[in-house]
Motif scaffolding. Structure first.
Motif, short mmCIF file in Angstrom:
data_model
loop_
_atom_site.label_atom_id
_atom_site.label_comp_id
_atom_site.label_asym_id
_atom_site.label_seq_id
_atom_site.Cartn_x
_atom_site.Cartn_y
_atom_site.Cartn_z
N ARG A 592 1.27 5.14 9.35
CA ARG A 592 2.13 3.99 9.65
C ARG A 592 2.85 3.50 8.40
NH1 ARG A 592 -1.81 -0.09 12.47
NH2 ARG A 592 -0.03 -1.49 12.04
N ARG A 593 2.20 3.66 7.23
CA ARG A 593 2.80 3.18 5.99
C ARG A 593 2.39 4.11 4.87
NH1 ARG A 593 1.39 -0.75 1.93
NH2 ARG A 593 3.28 -1.68 1.02
N LEU A 594 3.31 4.37 3.92
CA LEU A 594 3.04 5.29 2.82
C LEU A 594 3.37 4.62 1.49
CD1 LEU A 594 4.74 8.53 4.23
CD2 LEU A 594 2.28 8.09 4.10
N ILE A 595 2.51 4.86 0.52
CA ILE A 595 2.82 4.54 -0.87
C ILE A 595 2.85 5.87 -1.61
CG2 ILE A 595 2.06 3.36 -2.98
CD1 ILE A 595 0.64 1.31 -1.24
N LEU A 596 4.02 6.23 -2.13
CA LEU A 596 4.24 7.51 -2.78
C LEU A 596 4.40 7.27 -4.28
CD1 LEU A 596 6.85 8.86 -0.22
CD2 LEU A 596 4.38 9.25 -0.20
N ILE A 597 3.56 7.93 -5.09
CA ILE A 597 3.55 7.68 -6.53
C ILE A 597 3.69 9.00 -7.27
CG2 ILE A 597 2.23 6.68 -8.44
CD1 ILE A 597 0.71 5.00 -6.37
N ARG A 651 9.14 4.20 -19.40
CA ARG A 651 8.34 3.64 -20.47
C ARG A 651 9.21 3.13 -21.62
NH1 ARG A 651 4.72 7.93 -22.73
NH2 ARG A 651 4.47 8.28 -20.50
N ASP A 652 10.31 3.87 -21.94
CA ASP A 652 11.14 3.44 -23.06
C ASP A 652 11.94 2.17 -22.76
OD1 ASP A 652 13.03 4.40 -21.34
OD2 ASP A 652 13.86 5.90 -22.72
N GLU A 653 11.89 1.71 -21.51
CA GLU A 653 12.52 0.45 -21.13
C GLU A 653 11.49 -0.66 -21.00
OE1 GLU A 653 14.53 1.25 -17.49
OE2 GLU A 653 15.97 2.65 -18.38
N GLY A 654 10.24 -0.32 -21.33
CA GLY A 654 9.18 -1.31 -21.25
C GLY A 654 8.63 -1.51 -19.84
N ALA A 655 9.01 -0.66 -18.92
CA ALA A 655 8.55 -0.79 -17.54
C ALA A 655 7.34 0.11 -17.29
CB ALA A 655 9.67 -0.43 -16.57
N ARG A 656 6.29 -0.46 -16.80
CA ARG A 656 5.09 0.30 -16.46
C ARG A 656 4.60 -0.11 -15.07
NH1 ARG A 656 2.23 3.00 -20.48
NH2 ARG A 656 3.09 2.78 -22.60
N ALA A 657 4.12 0.83 -14.33
CA ALA A 657 3.61 0.54 -12.99
C ALA A 657 2.25 -0.15 -13.10
CB ALA A 657 3.48 1.82 -12.18
N ASP A 658 2.14 -1.30 -12.47
CA ASP A 658 0.85 -2.00 -12.42
C ASP A 658 0.10 -1.49 -11.20
OD1 ASP A 658 -1.29 -3.70 -12.26
OD2 ASP A 658 -0.13 -5.54 -12.62
N LEU A 659 -0.66 -0.41 -11.40
CA LEU A 659 -1.34 0.22 -10.28
C LEU A 659 -2.36 -0.71 -9.65
CD1 LEU A 659 -1.85 3.81 -11.74
CD2 LEU A 659 -0.02 2.98 -10.26
N GLY A 660 -3.01 -1.52 -10.47
CA GLY A 660 -3.99 -2.46 -9.93
C GLY A 660 -3.37 -3.43 -8.95
N ALA A 661 -2.20 -3.96 -9.31
CA ALA A 661 -1.52 -4.90 -8.41
C ALA A 661 -0.97 -4.18 -7.19
CB ALA A 661 -0.39 -5.60 -9.16
N LEU A 662 -0.46 -2.98 -7.42
CA LEU A 662 0.14 -2.21 -6.32
C LEU A 662 -0.90 -1.85 -5.27
CD1 LEU A 662 2.67 -0.71 -5.30
CD2 LEU A 662 1.94 1.25 -6.64
N LEU A 663 -2.12 -1.57 -5.72
CA LEU A 663 -3.16 -1.09 -4.80
C LEU A 663 -4.32 -2.07 -4.69
CD1 LEU A 663 -3.21 2.61 -6.09
CD2 LEU A 663 -1.99 1.71 -4.11
N GLY A 664 -4.05 -3.33 -4.99
CA GLY A 664 -5.13 -4.31 -5.02
C GLY A 664 -5.72 -4.61 -3.65
N GLN A 665 -4.90 -4.62 -2.62
CA GLN A 665 -5.37 -4.98 -1.29
C GLN A 665 -5.48 -3.76 -0.38
OE1 GLN A 665 -6.41 -8.00 -0.30
NE2 GLN A 665 -6.08 -8.68 -2.43
N PRO A 666 -6.69 -3.28 -0.11
CA PRO A 666 -6.84 -2.11 0.77
C PRO A 666 -6.22 -2.37 2.14
CG PRO A 666 -8.92 -2.63 -0.32
CD PRO A 666 -7.99 -3.78 -0.60
N ASP A 667 -5.61 -1.34 2.68
CA ASP A 667 -4.95 -1.43 3.98
C ASP A 667 -5.26 -0.16 4.75
OD1 ASP A 667 -3.36 -1.70 6.18
OD2 ASP A 667 -1.45 -1.69 5.10
N ALA A 668 -6.01 -0.28 5.82
CA ALA A 668 -6.43 0.89 6.58
C ALA A 668 -5.26 1.65 7.18
CB ALA A 668 -7.40 0.47 7.70
N ALA A 669 -4.10 0.99 7.32
CA ALA A 669 -2.94 1.65 7.93
C ALA A 669 -2.07 2.36 6.90
CB ALA A 669 -2.10 0.63 8.69
N THR A 670 -2.45 2.28 5.62
CA THR A 670 -1.61 2.84 4.55
C THR A 670 -2.27 4.07 3.92
OG1 THR A 670 -0.68 0.67 4.02
CG2 THR A 670 -0.53 2.37 2.31
#
Length: 802
Positions: A592-597, A651-670
């Motif tokens: 139903r929902r995808l997080i692609l990394i 990275r050279d723009e100072g942007a980093r993925a906050d994986l903890g925030a991105l995946l903080g809330q488990p979702d059985a449909a994702t």
């Protein structure tokens, strides 16, 4: 505009369709006594409505006989498990459901495998009784706990090592039979070679005298009709006489063997084993196996060989490729068995209430499991209707069954089919099908054309110009074909620089014909010139584009030779040998929902998944991490396709993925799919610790697995629960090699611990995991291992579900 709706599905009931508000059964059921009452719907034994297609299903119709997978395509796609009122069986059509049934021979008993699918009348039954017919249990239809001890005792003659002794005889027979018609210009291959050679080989293997070949053929066909066919009442008595005579002949042959059981042959081997294990190998069992063995050892091979040659000649390009490159023959055999095998279906009996594919099946229900349909299931075989002799997972076919009751003679059949194809492609490459209508003996399970007419110009026989070709010999592979031997040639249409140190290759077919379709997550193996190096690269183009494969290759600073060669040597117009496509990183399209990394070049498989999610309308996010935009491939294309769903972290723009925030809330449909550096994947695994265990699916770039060093290893034992045997794995041997030597089929691909295709389930024992496939949680759970590289800890015994 009317709203499109999916067909309703009751809880535990198969899908059912409706026409003009009525089911087919409602429309055609007889009216009740009260003419004013509505016609009653046709229901399954569980009370579910029977759909129109299910009500019409009849495996004795010509449509099923000609093409079983196509005949049940509707079911495979819409109603994968349904009840057939005409047959009185539940019909199962999808790959995963059928494989699960084969795995569980306690819930799904094979006891009805040889039961007459069409009950015969009293007169025919009396005829059989007059012959003392008492066909009992065989390896095919025996339940536990009796089955495993017998299979274990009788299995040795079927191992690859033992079967090698039969290869010279099979080659000699094949050549002698072809010699008989090579100069005729026309032949019925079924009558003139494909029936008699497998029968002769079967008799030789069993140790049966080669007498009365025509009579045995008649008896064998009668046995098939009696067991799996629908003989008319007037035919039943004639069939019963033939089967009765077959039973008595088998008994006479067995009695003669008992007088001197020292000779070669599986039956003599069984008689000798009876002295050691009288309670396991009984008299009645040997008699039943004598009769069943004659049928099983040759009829399936004869039919499979006829189906294969018919299929290849119907695909002239494939036939030409085999003639030009005999190394393709082993995998061509697997693809022929998959696409048009000799076993259309098997039967099982449900011993308890159970669900199959979400459908309630009551205890005592009879199942027709249509393995030929499973072999055309798009969920397992990409572009399943395409006949592709280079298909990487062709040997996943279920024609031989699977698990404890998998056909023990599978490798003898493979050997014969390979030798037939070798002989025909070398001596009759100009052979073509004659104009004809193909007919089949009507039955549910075994199928092959009754005749196969071919023709050729004898003046063009290659051996007339080059007698030396008769001395050529292609090595036979006894067992599954190695994926490393399967290849196809492609042309580099263009090489495009798409980022710093990354080139994108577009690969096309040399003849301009379509390439096999592939699914997101697929990869190909590229042979890097004459370096001896083969590397895996994920496909990153459009799966709907059958004109090309596209890969993006990063030049690794510590390249083992593959990426450096591609960057240095390849240019437009060059030819490459590749293998695949294969998919061990498959996207679940029901999500139903995808997080692609993706991290770095890991964008290649993830980009194809994002494209597919967009097409299907799945809710998705695409997160792409890299050192800098200059080093990140496909950015413009991704931005155009995915807009605000794309999140770029340079990275050279100072942007980093906050994986903890991105995946903080488990979702059985994702579901989460990720590919990138090991550090990123480890971090993702940690962040997903509280998610459902199968939520995160990853693909690695490389393996650090080294070559096996016997001086640092310990031998161990692997107990195979389903097969009832114990395999010893030497210090200089992988578990995968030991399993194959014991006649156990296990899929494999990279054999480096990278791909996950050789996974086996672990029931007991501690594993020394050496792969890069399993997550930390999976390793700790100790429920599976990669047989190509992992071993038992400290030389202890492990127990596997095989």
């Amino acid at each position: 505009m009317s709203e499109r709706t999916e067909p309703a599905r009751a809880q535990g009931c198969p899908f059912h369709s409706q026409t003009h508000g009525q089911t087919h059964a409602q429309a055609h059921a007889p009216a009740p006594a009260d003419s004013g009452a509505a016609a009653q719907p046709l229901l399954s034994p569980t009370g579910c409505p029977v759909s129109a297609r299910a009500a019409d299903f009849d495996p004795f119709e010509d449509g099923y006989q000609q093409d079983p997978p196509d005949y049940v395509r509707w079911a495979r796609e819409q109603e994968p498990v349904f009840y057939s009122p005409r047959l009185g069986y539940w019909v199962v059509t999808r790959y995963d459901d059928i494989k699960a049934i084969f795995r569980d021979n306690l819930t799904f008993s094979p006891s009805i495998a040889l039961e007459k699918i069409t009950p015969t009348g009293d007169e025919a039954n009396a005829v059989l009784a007059s012959y003392g017919y008492a066909m009992n249990r065989t390896l095919v239809n025996e339940d536990e706990p009796a089955h495993m001890p017998r299979r274990r005792v009788l299995m040795e003659p079927f191992t690859p090592e033992q079967l090698q002794h039969h290869e010279p005889m099979v080659r000699r027979l094949t050549r002698e039979y072809v010699d008989r018609f090579i100069d005729d210009g026309k032949a019925d291959l079924v009558d003139q070679i494909l029936w008699e050679v497998p029968l002769t080989v079967a008799l030789h293997f069993l140790g049966v005298p080669e007498e009365d070949m025509d009579l045995l053929r008649k008896y064998s066909i009668a046995h098939t009709v009696n067991t799996w066919g629908r003989p008319k009442p007037e035919e039943q008595v004639e069939v019963a006489h033939a089967v009765g005579n077959f039973w008595q002949l088998a008994g006479r042959i067995l009695d003669k063997m008992r007088q001197d059981p020292s000779g070669p042959g599986w039956m003599q081997y069984g008689i000798r084993k009876q002295k050691e294990y009288p309670d396991v190998v009984t008299d009645s069992y040997l008699h039943s196996m004598m009769m069943a063995g004659i049928v099983a050892a040759h009829e399936t091979t004869a039919n499979a060989s006829a189906n294969a040659i018919k299929l290849l000649l119907q695909h002239p390009d494939a036939w030409r490729q085999l003639c030009e490159d005999p190394s393709l023959i082993p995998n061509a055999v697997e693809e022929c068995l998959r696409h048009n095998g000799s076993v259309a279906a098997w039967r099982r009996l449900a011993t308890r209430d159970v669900q199959i594919g979400g459908v309630d099946i009551p205890a005592g229900a009879k199942l027709l499991i249509v393995t030929s349909s499973a072999n055309h299931d798009e969920r397992h075989f990409a572009d399943a209707d395409l006949f592709d002799i280079r298909r990487a997972n062709a040997s996943d076919q279920l024609t031989f069954g699977y698990g404890a009751h998998q056909c023990m003679g599978k490798n003898l059949a493979r050997m014969e089919m390979q030798i037939f194809l070798e002989e025909f492609t070398r001596r009759l490459p100009h052979m073509k099908l004659s104009e004809q209508k193909f007919t089949y003996v009507p039955n549910t399970s075994f199928r092959g054309p009754e005749h196969l007419w071919v023709e050729w110009d004898p003046s063009q026989n290659p051996e007339r110009r080059n007698p030396a070709l008769l001395q050529a010999r292609t090595p036979v592979r006894i067992g599954e074909p190695s994926s490393h031997a399967i290849n196809r040639t492609v042309v580099v249409e263009r090489v495009t620089r798409v980022a710093d140190d990354i080139v994108r290759l577009r690969l096309v077919s040399p003849d301009g014909k379509p390439l096999p379709r592939w699914s997101p997550g697929s990869h190909i193996d590229v042979e890097c010139g004459n370096t001896g190096v083969s590397r895996q690269y994920s496909l990153c183009g459009d799966p709907a584009d059958t004109q090309a494969f596209e890969i993006a290759v990063l030049r690794e600073t510590e390249s083992r030779g593959g990426s450096a060669w591609i960057h240095r040597e390849l240019k437009a117009g060059d030819r490459l040998r590749i293998r695949g496509p294969r998919n061990h990183f498959r996207l679940d399209e029901s999500a139903r929902r995808l997080i692609l990394i993706a991290g770095g070049i890991g964008i290649t498989p993830i980009s194809a998944m994002a494209r597919r999610a967009r097409e299907l309308g799945i809710d998705y996010q695409l997160h792409y991490c890299g050192r800098g935009r200059a080093s990140m491939a496909l950015l413009d294309e991704l931005a155009a396709l995915h807009g605000e769903r794309l999140h770029v972290y340079a990275r050279d723009e100072g942007a980093r993925a906050d994986l903890g925030a991105l995946l903080g809330q488990p979702d059985a449909a994702t579901q989460i799919y990720a590919c990138g550096p090991a550090r990123m994947l480890d971090a993702l695994a940690a962040c997903c610790a509280s998610w459902p265990e199968d939520a995160l699916r990853v693909e690695h770039f490389t393996s650090t697995l080294g070559a096996l060093d016997p001086s640092k290893e310990q031998a161990f034992e692997a107990e195979l629960k389903d097969s009832g045997i114990v395999v010893t794995v030497r210090a200089d041997q992988t578990l995968l090699a030991a399993l194959r030597a014991a006649n156990i089929d296990v899929q494999s691909d990279c054999e480096e611990g990278l791909c996950g295709s050789c996974e086996v389930r672990v029931l007991a024992g501690e594993i020394d995991h050496r792969d890069v496939v399993l997550t930390r949680a999976e390793r700790e759970a100790n429920g599976k291992m990669m047989s190509c590289c992992s071993r038992a800890k400290c030389g202890q015994r492990i127990v596997l579900e095989l």
